[in-house]
Write a protein that holds these residues in place. Structure first.
Motif, PDB file in Angstrom:
ATOM      1  N   ARG A   1      -4.173  -1.992  -2.763  1.00  0.00           N
ATOM      2  CA  ARG A   1      -5.098  -1.688  -1.669  1.00  0.00           C
ATOM      3  C   ARG A   1      -4.715  -2.478  -0.419  1.00  0.00           C
ATOM      4  O   ARG A   1      -4.053  -3.516  -0.495  1.00  0.00           O
ATOM      5  CB  ARG A   1      -6.532  -2.023  -2.086  1.00  0.00           C
TER       6      ARG A   1
ATOM      7  N   ARG B   1      -0.948   0.228 -11.052  1.00  0.00           N
ATOM      8  CA  ARG B   1      -2.128   0.080 -10.195  1.00  0.00           C
ATOM      9  C   ARG B   1      -1.705   0.140  -8.740  1.00  0.00           C
ATOM     10  O   ARG B   1      -0.809  -0.590  -8.323  1.00  0.00           O
ATOM     11  CB  ARG B   1      -2.830  -1.253 -10.465  1.00  0.00           C
ATOM     12  N   ARG B   2      -2.331   0.996  -7.973  1.00  0.00           N
ATOM     13  CA  ARG B   2      -2.030   1.090  -6.549  1.00  0.00           C
ATOM     14  C   ARG B   2      -2.556  -0.140  -5.808  1.00  0.00           C
ATOM     15  O   ARG B   2      -3.642  -0.635  -6.102  1.00  0.00           O
ATOM     16  CB  ARG B   2      -2.647   2.354  -5.953  1.00  0.00           C
TER      17      ARG B   2
ATOM     18  N   PHE C   1       0.834  -1.195   0.000  1.00  0.00           N
ATOM     19  CA  PHE C   1       0.000   0.000   0.000  1.00  0.00           C
ATOM     20  C   PHE C   1       0.873   1.252   0.000  1.00  0.00           C
ATOM     21  O   PHE C   1       0.640   2.196  -0.757  1.00  0.00           O
ATOM     22  CB  PHE C   1      -0.915  -0.018   1.230  1.00  0.00           C
TER      23      PHE C   1
ATOM     24  N   ARG D   1       6.670   3.926  -9.815  1.00  0.00           N
ATOM     25  CA  ARG D   1       5.512   3.431  -9.089  1.00  0.00           C
ATOM     26  C   ARG D   1       4.695   2.509 -10.000  1.00  0.00           C
ATOM     27  O   ARG D   1       4.640   2.716 -11.209  1.00  0.00           O
ATOM     28  CB  ARG D   1       4.648   4.601  -8.610  1.00  0.00           C
TER      29      ARG D   1
ATOM     30  N   SER E   1       4.346   1.441  -0.632  1.00  0.00           N
ATOM     31  CA  SER E   1       5.329   1.542  -1.729  1.00  0.00           C
ATOM     32  C   SER E   1       4.674   1.865  -3.060  1.00  0.00           C
ATOM     33  O   SER E   1       5.301   2.503  -3.920  1.00  0.00           O
ATOM     34  CB  SER E   1       6.125   0.237  -1.833  1.00  0.00           C
ATOM     35  N   SER E   2       3.422   1.444  -3.259  1.00  0.00           N
ATOM     36  CA  SER E   2       2.753   1.750  -4.527  1.00  0.00           C
ATOM     37  C   SER E   2       2.330   3.208  -4.611  1.00  0.00           C
ATOM     38  O   SER E   2       1.922   3.685  -5.677  1.00  0.00           O
ATOM     39  CB  SER E   2       1.532   0.848  -4.717  1.00  0.00           C
ATOM     40  N   ARG E   3       2.421   3.934  -3.497  1.00  0.00           N
ATOM     41  CA  ARG E   3       2.057   5.349  -3.482  1.00  0.00           C
ATOM     42  C   ARG E   3       3.265   6.280  -3.421  1.00  0.00           C
ATOM     43  O   ARG E   3       3.239   7.365  -3.998  1.00  0.00           O
ATOM     44  CB  ARG E   3       1.107   5.616  -2.304  1.00  0.00           C
TER      45      ARG E   3
END
Length: 412
Positions: A208, A205-206, A81, A202, A83-85
Motif C-alpha cells: 500500500r 501481498r500488495r 505500490f 508478484r 511493482s507489487s501490482r
C-alpha cells in the motif's frame, strides 16, 4: 546434524561466492543501474556550461539536482505500490522508458525552467528503476545478500565515476550531448533487460502507498534514514557546488570527479565489507562521517590544489557510507525489504534535494566556504543521531556477529 548447524556451515560458503559470478539477467540489471547512477554525476562537469548556455545563475542550475532528487524521494513511496501490482520487470522497463524520454527532452531544452522540469521527470523514472533494481538484484544474485549489495554498490560507484567522465567528454562538444548520450545508453539497458530478465513473480501481498511511511515508525529504520538524510546533505554539497568552486573546464571538472568516483567505487566494494566485519557497521559509519566532515573543512579553507585533493578523497567516506547505509536499511527493521527500502530512500533523498540549492545559495550570497562548513556540521549531526539512538541499531550488531571477522570463512 541440526538445521542450525547446516546453516552455520553453509554461511561461510555463501560468503566465499564471488559477487562477480552472476547470471546474465543480474548483469543486465547492473548495467542499466550503472547508467542510471551515471545520470547523477553526468551534469557535474557541464554545470558552468549549462549556466552560460542558458543564461542562468549557479543556484538556478542547481535546481537540476533539486528537482531530480525531490521527485526521486517522493516517487520512492510509489515504487513498491507499482511493482507489487505490475511486477519487477515491468517496473524496471517503465522506469527506463521514462528516463530515456526525459533525458532526451532535457537535451532539447530551450530554457533552464524546461531543463529543471524534464530532470524532474527523469527523477521519477530513476526512482522506479533504482528501487526495483536493488530488489531484483537481491532476489536474483548468486551469493546471497552481501554479494547482491556489493554488486549494487559497485554499479553505483562505476556509474558515479563514469558519469563525470562521460559528461566531460560529451559536454566539451556541447552541453546538450550528455543528455542525448544517456538516453541512448538507457535505451540499450532497456533492450538488455527486456531480452534477458524473466518476468519476476508478484508478491503475495500488495504494498500500500502508506506502508513505507508506516515502516519508518520502526526505531532502527528511522534512525538509519534520518542519519542518512544529514549525510546526503554533505554528500550532495560536494557533488553540486564544487564544480562552480573549481573554476575549471569540463575536462578538468570531469577528471576531478572521475577520481572522486573511483574512490567511491573502490571503498564501497572493497573497503566497506572488510571494515564491517572487522569493526562493525556502526563504527564504520562513525569513522566515515568523521572523515567526510574533516575533509569538507579542508575544502572550505584550502586553495585550489587542496580543494582538488580533498574532494577526490571525500569519495572514500562516501563509498563506505553508501554501502553500510544500504545494508543497514535492508536489515535493521522487520519490514519487507522493498517497503523498508522505499521508506529509507524517501527520507535520505530529501538530503540530496535540499543540499544543492541551499549550498549554492550560501556559496553565492555569503561565502564559498560556508556550504562545506554546513556540510561538516551535518556530518556531526548525523554522528549525534547515531549516538543518541544507538539502542535502535542493535540488529546491526547481530548482523555483524553473524558475518564474523574477515578471516572467518577461511577458518571455517
Amino acid at each position: 546434524m541440526s538445521a542450525s548447524s547446516d546453516a552455520a556451515l553453509s554461511a561461510p560458503a555463501a560468503r566465499r561466492d564471488s559477487p562477480w559470478r552472476q547470471p546474465a539477467p543480474v548483469w543486465a540489471t547492473a548495467f542499466a543501474a550503472v547508467v542510471a547512477f551515471m545520470g547523477i554525476g553526468l551534469v557535474d562537469p557541464i554545470l558552468p556550461s549549462i549556466a552560460e548556455g542558458l543564461d542562468a545563475t549557479p543556484s538556478q542550475v542547481s535546481l537540476l539536482f533539486t528537482s531530480y532528487f525531490l521527485v526521486t524521494a517522493v516517487a520512492m513511496l510509489l515504487t513498491g505500490f507499482v511493482s507489487s501490482r505490475i511486477g519487477g520487470k515491468a517496473t524496471l522497463l517503465l522506469g527506463l522508458t521514462l528516463v530515456v524520454v526525459f533525458a532526451a527532452l532535457s537535451g532539447a531544452s530551450g530554457s533552464v525552467g524546461e531543463l529543471v522540469a524534464f530532470r524532474a521527470g527523469w527523477g521519477l523514472g530513476n526512482a522506479l528503476f533504482i528501487a526495483t533494481a536493488l530488489a531484483v538484484i537481491v532476489g536474483s544474485a548468486a551469493g546471497g545478500m552481501e554479494s547482491a549489495i556489493v554488486l549494487y554498490e559497485a554499479a553505483l560507484g562505476v556509474g558515479i565515476a563514469s558519469g563525470p567522465l562521460v559528461g566531460a567528454l560529451l559536454g566539451n562538444w556541447h552541453w546538450r550531448a550528455p543528455f542525448f548520450g544517456t538516453a541512448t545508453l538507457m535505451a540499450v539497458g532497456f533492450l538488455c533487460i527486456a531480452a534477458w530478465l524473466k518476468a519476476t513473480p508478484r508478491p503475495e501481498r500488495r504494498i500500500r502507498l502508506a506502508d513505507p511511511l508506516r515502516a519508518l515508525a520502526h526505531g532502527g529504520l528511522s534512525t538509519t534514514a534520518f542519519t542518512a538524510l544529514f549525510y546526503n546533505f554533505a554528500f550532495f554539497t560536494v557533488l553540486a557546488f564544487t564544480p562552480f568552486l573549481l573554476g575549471m573546464s569540463p575536462y578538468g571538472i570531469g577528471a576531478v570527479f572521475f577520481g572522486w568516483g573511483l574512490m567511491v567505487a573502490v571503498s564501497s566494494v572493497f573497503g566497506a565489507p572488510a571494515l564491517q566485519r572487522r569493526i562493525g557497521s556502526a563504527a564504520v559509519l562513525h569513522t566515515a562521517l568523521a572523515l567526510l566532515g574533516a575533509l569538507m573543512l579542508v575544502v572550505a579553507f584550502s586553495g585550489q590544489a587542496g580543494i582538488v585533493v580533498a574532494v577526490v578523497l571525500t569519495g572514500v567516506p562516501i563509498g563506505l557510507n553508501n554501502t553500510v547505509f544500504t545494508a543497514a536499511a535492508m536489515e535493521v527493521s522487520d519490514a519487507p525489504r522493498p517497503v523498508a527500502s522505499a521508506g529509507y530512500n524517501f527520507v535520505r533523498w530529501m538530503g540530496g534535494a535540499l543540499a544543492p540549492f541551499i549550498a549554492t545559495k550560501l556559496g553565492e550570497e555569503v561565502s564559498p566556504a560556508l556550504p562545506y562548513i554546513v556540510g561538516a556540521a551535518c556530518c556531526a549531526v548525523a554522528m549525534g543521531i547515531l549516538v543518541l539512538r544507538r539502542r535502535h541499531l542493535a540488529p546491526l550488531k547481530e548482523l555483524d556477529a553473524e558475518q564474523g571477522p574477515a578471516a572467518a570463512p577461511a577458518t571455517a
